[in-house]
Design a protein around this motif. Sequence first.
Motif, PDB file in Angstrom:
ATOM      1  N   GLU A 114      50.904   5.638  55.187  1.00 35.76           N
ATOM      2  CA  GLU A 114      49.971   6.682  54.832  1.00 35.76           C
ATOM      3  C   GLU A 114      50.804   8.043  54.436  1.00 35.76           C
ATOM      4  N   ILE A 131      45.141  11.722  50.602  1.00 35.36           N
ATOM      5  CA  ILE A 131      45.923  10.727  51.416  1.00 35.36           C
ATOM      6  C   ILE A 131      46.089   9.360  50.596  1.00 35.36           C
ATOM      7  N   THR A 145      47.170   5.701  50.496  1.00 36.30           N
ATOM      8  CA  THR A 145      47.529   4.628  51.602  1.00 36.30           C
ATOM      9  C   THR A 145      48.436   3.437  50.655  1.00 36.30           C
ATOM     10  N   LYS A 166      42.642   7.204  50.862  1.00 33.85           N
ATOM     11  CA  LYS A 166      42.589   7.235  52.359  1.00 33.85           C
ATOM     12  C   LYS A 166      41.594   6.048  52.865  1.00 33.85           C
TER      13      LYS A 166
END
Lengths: 216, 383
Positions: B260, B345, B347, B362
């Motif tokens: 992440e 974010i 991933t 995210k």
Amino acid sequence: MRLVIARCSVDYVGRLTAHLPLATRLLLVKADGSVSVHADDRAYKPLMWMSPPCTLQVQDDVWTLTAKGEQLVISLDEVLSDTSHDLGTDPGLQKDGVEKHLQELLADRCDVLGAGWTLVRREYPTDIGPVDLLCRDATGAHVLVEIKRHAEIDGVEQLSRYLQRVSTVLGDVKGVLAAQTFKPQAKVLAADRGITCVQLDYDALRGLESSTPTLF
Amino acid sequence: MELRVERDALADAVAWGARSLPARPPMQVLLGLLLEASGGTLAVSGFDYEMSSRVELSAHADEDGRVLVPGRLLNDIVRSLPSQPVDVRTESNRLVLSCGTSRFTLPTMQVDDYPALPAMPTVAGALESDVFASAVAQVAVAAGRVDTLPQLTGVRVEIDGDQLTLAATDRYRLAVRTLSWRPEQADLQATALVPAKTLADTAKALTGGPEVTLALTSGSAGEGMIGFEGGGKRTTTRLIDGEFPKYRALLPTEAAAVAEVQTAAFVEAVRRVQLVSLVAARNAPVVRLSFSADGMVLEAGGADDAQASERLECGWEGEGVGGEMSIAFNPSYLLDGLSAVDSDITTLSFTASARPAVLTGKRQPDEDVPAYRYLLMPVRLSG
């Protein structure tokens, strides 16, 4: 083709005046009478040249080229090498090389066109010209294959003519237009005439794998 | 024809119609834009046999009429007019535009030769225009641009009841976005392959209205076509024929390792590091990512070339791959994915360093499958 490597100076008198000071250069004298002066750079591009028709007069160490209203005077100081070769007739630039190559590749790999297909012959002759490939499909039925780099309406028309001619000899024949790219109009006309379009991947046929891995 | 219309509304309408003007027209009449005044509306239409665009706007019409004028010229003129009401009227075979103190006279074209625009297909459903535009933009980035594989230059649109799935791939990456929408019939099932560039442009241009309506030709009857309508504008485009790859099988169902990363910092790092991947003497630029418990290291360049490296903080669950992993990507494909993920974010899920990685936003605890997935094929790590 005569290649001369010499220390020389060159003067051009014509639409403008130019001078090449004394240095070592390559002089190309071609069969068509043209002469070009090359330095050791600029790829194919000469420093100075005279296109045919022109006449070359050699007087001791001075070459004088004359064309309409222009003159190129090459003064040779020292000849380092002077060789001549007969290159014969040039076959010319082959722009349809890819099409020919595709024909060869497809002849070996008829399965690209359809599963279980076999080749009868390449360049199947008809009285209006040869067809690229004559194949048999999985059921044994004859198929004419016309190969193009880029399929346009002309290609469909061409194949239609072949189909008509060949059907008088072989009976019912199907047609396949194989190409790397298709014009939308060509696809529409082909569908209208019952001709199947097969898209070819030249790189895959050649067995060239892309250097970048793909997802599928 | 004689009417008065607001300059901005006219400019917007003419620009919309001009989208469908062909670059190399098979027929001269297709270079024209069709203006039709009737009642209180002015309709502007353009058509190039692949794509049609039409928009209606309200205008104060004193006299109805139908006229075809050179499209590009009209677009250029209208765009440059001052912001004042525009008077449009025909004088024998000329169209006269007056706006403020400027006056333009345009020759008209043979309106009788202009082909009829395709009818709008059956309405399939609707959704918010900005949601649609952002979903399309997320997916279209992965579509192929080379015409040799036409089926990869499209975005696959799949309708399964109230779920809409968009997918595109150029074989190096695959973008899939699912979103909910409001179908006309609850059990509607349909698929279409829409030219990606046209779809992206259309979706963006339709954000002017609150909603976009999708319309699809049903079944295999006639030529495949998709239509979009929103805010008075409508467009139809021909679908691409050909088989779209069976992409669902490519999407990994499980991940052996997950990282992440802060998207903005990641994007900046890739942009910096990739500078030397471009000078390196190789066929394709490469950025290497190494993950460990200490974070992520980005590297580019070769032993004999310029080199760059950068360390970034990242969350790392790497038990499935023995705690550490190195993987390499084409930096521009990676950047495309990072910006398409559209989340603070990102991933990254991995199975192995030679297997595709999945970029998603995210992680949300309540969703099994993320709405947006960007599958990216790694480049071989040489040496």
